[in-house]
Write an enzyme that holds these catalytic residues in place. Structure first.
Site, mmCIF file in Angstrom:
data_model
loop_
_atom_site.group_PDB
_atom_site.id
_atom_site.type_symbol
_atom_site.label_atom_id
_atom_site.label_comp_id
_atom_site.label_asym_id
_atom_site.label_seq_id
_atom_site.Cartn_x
_atom_site.Cartn_y
_atom_site.Cartn_z
ATOM 1 N N CYS A 115 5.407 8.842 24.021
ATOM 2 C CA CYS A 115 4.129 8.100 24.010
ATOM 3 C C CYS A 115 3.269 8.412 22.787
ATOM 4 C CB CYS A 115 3.346 8.384 25.284
ATOM 5 S SG CYS A 115 4.207 7.824 26.754
ATOM 6 N N HIS A 251 -4.596 6.603 24.123
ATOM 7 C CA HIS A 251 -3.325 6.293 24.781
ATOM 8 C C HIS A 251 -3.630 5.618 26.122
ATOM 9 C CE1 HIS A 251 0.585 6.436 26.300
ATOM 10 N NE2 HIS A 251 0.556 7.595 26.920
ATOM 11 N N ASN A 281 1.412 1.426 30.900
ATOM 12 C CA ASN A 281 1.765 2.356 29.830
ATOM 13 C C ASN A 281 2.976 1.804 29.092
ATOM 14 O OD1 ASN A 281 2.564 4.473 28.231
ATOM 15 N ND2 ASN A 281 2.431 6.027 29.836
HETATM 16 O O1 UT7 Z 1 2.210 9.208 28.382
HETATM 17 C C1 UT7 Z 1 2.075 10.143 29.380
HETATM 18 C C2 UT7 Z 1 2.654 9.458 30.542
HETATM 19 N N1 UT7 Z 1 2.238 9.819 31.795
HETATM 20 C C3 UT7 Z 1 0.974 9.967 32.250
HETATM 21 O O2 UT7 Z 1 -0.006 9.989 31.581
HETATM 22 C C4 UT7 Z 1 0.893 10.117 33.731
HETATM 23 C C5 UT7 Z 1 -0.006 11.229 34.140
HETATM 24 N N2 UT7 Z 1 -0.125 11.288 35.559
HETATM 25 C C6 UT7 Z 1 -0.756 10.337 36.294
HETATM 26 O O3 UT7 Z 1 -1.228 9.365 35.746
HETATM 27 C C7 UT7 Z 1 -0.923 10.560 37.772
HETATM 28 O O4 UT7 Z 1 -0.506 11.865 38.107
HETATM 29 C C8 UT7 Z 1 -0.145 9.539 38.635
HETATM 30 C C9 UT7 Z 1 -0.774 8.174 38.479
HETATM 31 C C10 UT7 Z 1 1.310 9.495 38.194
HETATM 32 C C11 UT7 Z 1 -0.216 9.936 40.090
HETATM 33 O O5 UT7 Z 1 -1.569 10.058 40.500
HETATM 34 P P1 UT7 Z 1 -2.027 11.352 41.281
HETATM 35 O O6 UT7 Z 1 -3.435 11.128 41.643
HETATM 36 O O7 UT7 Z 1 -1.685 12.549 40.452
HETATM 37 O O8 UT7 Z 1 -1.142 11.244 42.591
HETATM 38 P P2 UT7 Z 1 -0.086 12.303 43.146
HETATM 39 O O9 UT7 Z 1 1.128 12.320 42.298
HETATM 40 O O10 UT7 Z 1 -0.812 13.579 43.410
HETATM 41 O O11 UT7 Z 1 0.280 11.609 44.518
HETATM 42 C C12 UT7 Z 1 -0.681 11.420 45.540
HETATM 43 C C13 UT7 Z 1 -0.018 10.679 46.692
HETATM 44 C C14 UT7 Z 1 1.316 11.295 47.103
HETATM 45 O O12 UT7 Z 1 1.405 11.204 48.529
HETATM 46 P P3 UT7 Z 1 1.100 12.502 49.446
HETATM 47 O O13 UT7 Z 1 2.104 13.513 48.990
HETATM 48 O O14 UT7 Z 1 -0.313 12.882 49.126
HETATM 49 O O15 UT7 Z 1 1.322 11.969 50.816
HETATM 50 C C15 UT7 Z 1 2.343 10.385 46.497
HETATM 51 O O16 UT7 Z 1 3.556 10.368 47.207
HETATM 52 O O17 UT7 Z 1 0.282 9.329 46.309
HETATM 53 C C16 UT7 Z 1 1.658 9.045 46.604
HETATM 54 N N3 UT7 Z 1 2.141 8.081 45.627
HETATM 55 C C17 UT7 Z 1 1.989 6.754 45.802
HETATM 56 N N4 UT7 Z 1 1.466 6.022 46.799
HETATM 57 C C18 UT7 Z 1 1.459 4.689 46.653
HETATM 58 C C19 UT7 Z 1 2.750 8.311 44.444
HETATM 59 N N5 UT7 Z 1 3.021 7.141 43.830
HETATM 60 C C20 UT7 Z 1 2.557 6.168 44.653
HETATM 61 C C21 UT7 Z 1 2.532 4.775 44.580
HETATM 62 N N6 UT7 Z 1 1.975 4.074 45.598
HETATM 63 N N7 UT7 Z 1 3.030 4.088 43.509
#
Ligand code: UT7
Length: 324
Positions: A115, A251, A281
């Site tokens: 990225c 980004h 992204n």
């Molecule tokens: O260029 C760099 C590229 N990457 C990034 O910049 C990504 C950086 N990270 C992020 O943007 C965030 O961490 C995410 C958007 C990927 C995830 O958001 P988060 O607030 O960190 O969520 P999380 O991973 O802590 O997940 C929270 C909950 C989980 O459920 P439980 O365990 O709390 O029951 C996940 O299983 O959300 C669930 N979850 C979803 N639910 C609905 C994860 N993906 C999804 C989804 N839809 N697509």
């Protein structure tokens, strides 16, 4: 020897026609429009058509940047393509783009910094132009991340999209460039984090292409600190600040990361260019897509000081200050 500055002559982008909304994804995986918008700010993304390759996207963006610059492809003697999704393992996809554009002189190569690829590519092209080795560069970011996504993994497949952006940079004698040009760039890598965002395949490991894997929460945890550090380096190197920049083009991975970084750096919300809602992204392509939007809608004007940053797999992270 006279001092040369790399001045932006044109910018362009291309998004594939096929639009996939959050609702479309919710019909395929266990997710919802509400979750995606609330956690990332993304509403839709573009996905390349069957058979449409990274080089096809890159060529379209390159042509639009050349038109914006009022230049011919033959005016270009350097192509640096940032991509993590090349058409083939080799030759470089930049070579395909060069051939498609009908350029037969100079050099063309790919650069891999995931990225952060666009800022790495901009900095690399800038360094080459400043030596006088090349005169005009096409800096392209083009990605077809849809090809390396695991479409059953809701934690990653909702985040990415396909697209391409391009910038034409020209080496100009400092007296003629005035204040314009790439003012500074800062590149960082810390490979200790390489397993937090990676693709689980490759020629020398599995002999397969593999799929993108990410510990999203871990990436998030590091993102704001790394982004703000490398921007503070750019400010320290130049004496510029959150007050003296006109635009912040970050980004476009996650709206929450963008907002938190801007807040930590005390950059006024009105200076932040955000397009992540429209294309998700797109990895190395994102900055140029956002630049193109902000340039064409009249926000970025000649003479404006624009701050760029990126962070991604490796981890890699980078910043640049460009006087338009
Ligand atoms: O260029 C760099 C590229 N990457 C990034 O910049 C990504 C950086 N990270 C992020 O943007 C965030 O961490 C995410 C958007 C990927 C995830 O958001 P988060 O607030 O960190 O969520 P999380 O991973 O802590 O997940 C929270 C909950 C989980 O459920 P439980 O365990 O709390 O029951 C996940 O299983 O959300 C669930 N979850 C979803 N639910 C609905 C994860 N993906 C999804 C989804 N839809 N697509």
């Amino acid at each position: 020897m006279s001092v040369i500055r790399s001045v932006v002559r044109g910018v362009g982008s291309y998004l594939p026609e096929r639009l996939v909304t959050n609702a479309d994804l919710a019909a395929e995986v266990d997710t919802s429009d509400e979750w995606i918008v609330q956690r990332t700010g993304i509403r839709e993304r573009h996905i390349a058509a069957d058979g449409q390759m990274t080089s096809d996207l890159g060529v379209r963006a390159a042509r639009s940047a050349l038109a914006d610059a009022g230049l011919e492809a033959s005016d270009i003697d350097l192509i640096v393509l940032a991509t993590s999704t090349p058409d083939q393992t080799f030759p470089a996809t930049a070579a395909t783009i060069q051939a498609e554009l009908g350029i037969t002189h100079g050099a063309a190569f790919d650069l891999q910094a995931v990225c952060s690829g666009f800022v790495f590519a901009l900095s690399t092209a800038d360094a080459h132009l400043r030596t006088g080795m090349f005169k005009r560069a096409l800096v392209i970011g083009a990605e077809t991340f849809s090809r390396i996504l695991d479409w059953t993994d809701r934690g990653t497949c909702v985040l990415f999209g396909d697209g391409a952006g391009a910038v034409v940079l020209e080496g100009v004698a400092a007296e003629a460039a005035g204040a314009r040009g790439v003012i500074t760039s800062h590149l960082r890598t810390d490979g200790r984090h390489r397993t937090k965002l990676y693709v689980d395949g490759g020629p020398s490991s599995t002999q397969t292409v593999g799929h993108l894997r990410m510990e999203g929460r871990e990436v998030f945890r590091h993102a704001v600190g790394m982004i703000t550090d490398v921007i503070e380096d750019a400010f320290a190197a130049t004496g510029e600040s959150a007050d003296t920049i006109q635009w912040f083009v970050p980004h476009q991975a996650n709206r929450r990361i963008i907002d938190a970084s801007a807040q930590k750096l005390q950059i006024a919300p009105g200076k932040v260019v955000t397009t992540v809602d429209r294309h998700g992204n797109t990895s190395a392509a994102y900055i140029k897509l956002a630049l193109d939007v902000a340039r064409k809608d009249g926000r970025i004007q000649d003479g404006d000081l624009v701050l760029l940053e990126a962070m991604g797999g490796g981890f890699t992270w980078a910043s640049a200050l460009v006087r338009w």
